[in-house]
Write a protein that holds these residues in place. Sequence first.
Motif, PDB file in Angstrom:
ATOM      1  N   LEU A 175       0.863   6.483  -6.921  1.00  0.00           N
ATOM      2  CA  LEU A 175      -0.293   7.330  -7.215  1.00  0.00           C
ATOM      3  C   LEU A 175       0.068   8.811  -7.076  1.00  0.00           C
ATOM      4  O   LEU A 175      -0.299   9.631  -7.922  1.00  0.00           O
ATOM      5  CB  LEU A 175      -1.456   6.984  -6.290  1.00  0.00           C
ATOM      6  CG  LEU A 175      -2.731   7.804  -6.480  1.00  0.00           C
ATOM      7  CD1 LEU A 175      -3.357   7.486  -7.837  1.00  0.00           C
ATOM      8  CD2 LEU A 175      -3.696   7.542  -5.358  1.00  0.00           C
ATOM      9  N   ALA A 176       0.804   9.156  -6.034  1.00  0.00           N
ATOM     10  CA  ALA A 176       1.215  10.548  -5.844  1.00  0.00           C
ATOM     11  C   ALA A 176       2.119  11.004  -6.983  1.00  0.00           C
ATOM     12  O   ALA A 176       2.004  12.136  -7.475  1.00  0.00           O
ATOM     13  CB  ALA A 176       1.928  10.700  -4.508  1.00  0.00           C
ATOM     14  N   ALA A 202       1.953   1.727  -3.501  1.00  0.00           N
ATOM     15  CA  ALA A 202       0.831   2.163  -4.329  1.00  0.00           C
ATOM     16  C   ALA A 202       0.522   3.641  -4.106  1.00  0.00           C
ATOM     17  O   ALA A 202       0.266   4.380  -5.070  1.00  0.00           O
ATOM     18  CB  ALA A 202      -0.395   1.308  -4.037  1.00  0.00           C
ATOM     19  N   VAL A 203       0.544   4.097  -2.881  1.00  0.00           N
ATOM     20  CA  VAL A 203       0.278   5.506  -2.595  1.00  0.00           C
ATOM     21  C   VAL A 203       1.389   6.380  -3.171  1.00  0.00           C
ATOM     22  O   VAL A 203       1.131   7.449  -3.732  1.00  0.00           O
ATOM     23  CB  VAL A 203       0.116   5.732  -1.080  1.00  0.00           C
ATOM     24  CG1 VAL A 203       0.142   7.207  -0.734  1.00  0.00           C
ATOM     25  CG2 VAL A 203      -1.167   5.097  -0.596  1.00  0.00           C
ATOM     26  N   GLY A 204       2.631   5.947  -3.048  1.00  0.00           N
ATOM     27  CA  GLY A 204       3.742   6.707  -3.630  1.00  0.00           C
ATOM     28  C   GLY A 204       3.633   6.784  -5.141  1.00  0.00           C
ATOM     29  O   GLY A 204       3.857   7.850  -5.739  1.00  0.00           O
ATOM     30  N   LEU A 237       0.820  -1.212   0.000  1.00  0.00           N
ATOM     31  CA  LEU A 237       0.000   0.000   0.000  1.00  0.00           C
ATOM     32  C   LEU A 237       0.854   1.263   0.000  1.00  0.00           C
ATOM     33  O   LEU A 237       0.501   2.262  -0.640  1.00  0.00           O
ATOM     34  CB  LEU A 237      -0.944  -0.003   1.197  1.00  0.00           C
ATOM     35  CG  LEU A 237      -2.097  -1.004   1.100  1.00  0.00           C
ATOM     36  CD1 LEU A 237      -2.854  -1.045   2.412  1.00  0.00           C
ATOM     37  CD2 LEU A 237      -3.007  -0.655  -0.039  1.00  0.00           C
ATOM     38  N   LEU A 238       1.979   1.237   0.706  1.00  0.00           N
ATOM     39  CA  LEU A 238       2.888   2.378   0.709  1.00  0.00           C
ATOM     40  C   LEU A 238       3.434   2.637  -0.693  1.00  0.00           C
ATOM     41  O   LEU A 238       3.485   3.787  -1.155  1.00  0.00           O
ATOM     42  CB  LEU A 238       4.029   2.133   1.694  1.00  0.00           C
ATOM     43  CG  LEU A 238       5.025   3.253   1.903  1.00  0.00           C
ATOM     44  CD1 LEU A 238       4.332   4.451   2.541  1.00  0.00           C
ATOM     45  CD2 LEU A 238       6.169   2.781   2.777  1.00  0.00           C
ATOM     46  N   SER A 249       1.063  13.893  -9.625  1.00  0.00           N
ATOM     47  CA  SER A 249       1.915  15.076  -9.725  1.00  0.00           C
ATOM     48  C   SER A 249       2.404  15.278 -11.157  1.00  0.00           C
ATOM     49  O   SER A 249       2.543  16.420 -11.609  1.00  0.00           O
ATOM     50  CB  SER A 249       3.085  14.979  -8.754  1.00  0.00           C
ATOM     51  OG  SER A 249       3.910  13.887  -9.107  1.00  0.00           O
TER      52      SER A 249
END
Length: 74
Positions: free
Chosen positions: A60-61, A56-58, A53-54, A65
């Motif tokens: 996605l960010a 995936a969030v990175g 999940l970490l 951006s």
Amino acid sequence: MDWFIAFFLPFKLLVLGTGMYFAIKWHYDQIHEAEKGAALRAGGIMAGAFLLLLFAVGLLAFVVSKVLGLDLGF
């Protein structure tokens, strides 16, 4: 109204303290009843899920951006 705080605060501390004691005791007993291997396996699964999940969030960010045109260069 003066008696409310004098009654409610000790009552609240007693109820919450008793609840916390039994919650901690229950969790402690559950750990000792379960197999050690099962606890390690569950911990490994949770750590793996957290890392996935970490990532995936990175990702996605980073994608968001880039879409917004933010400069990510050093």
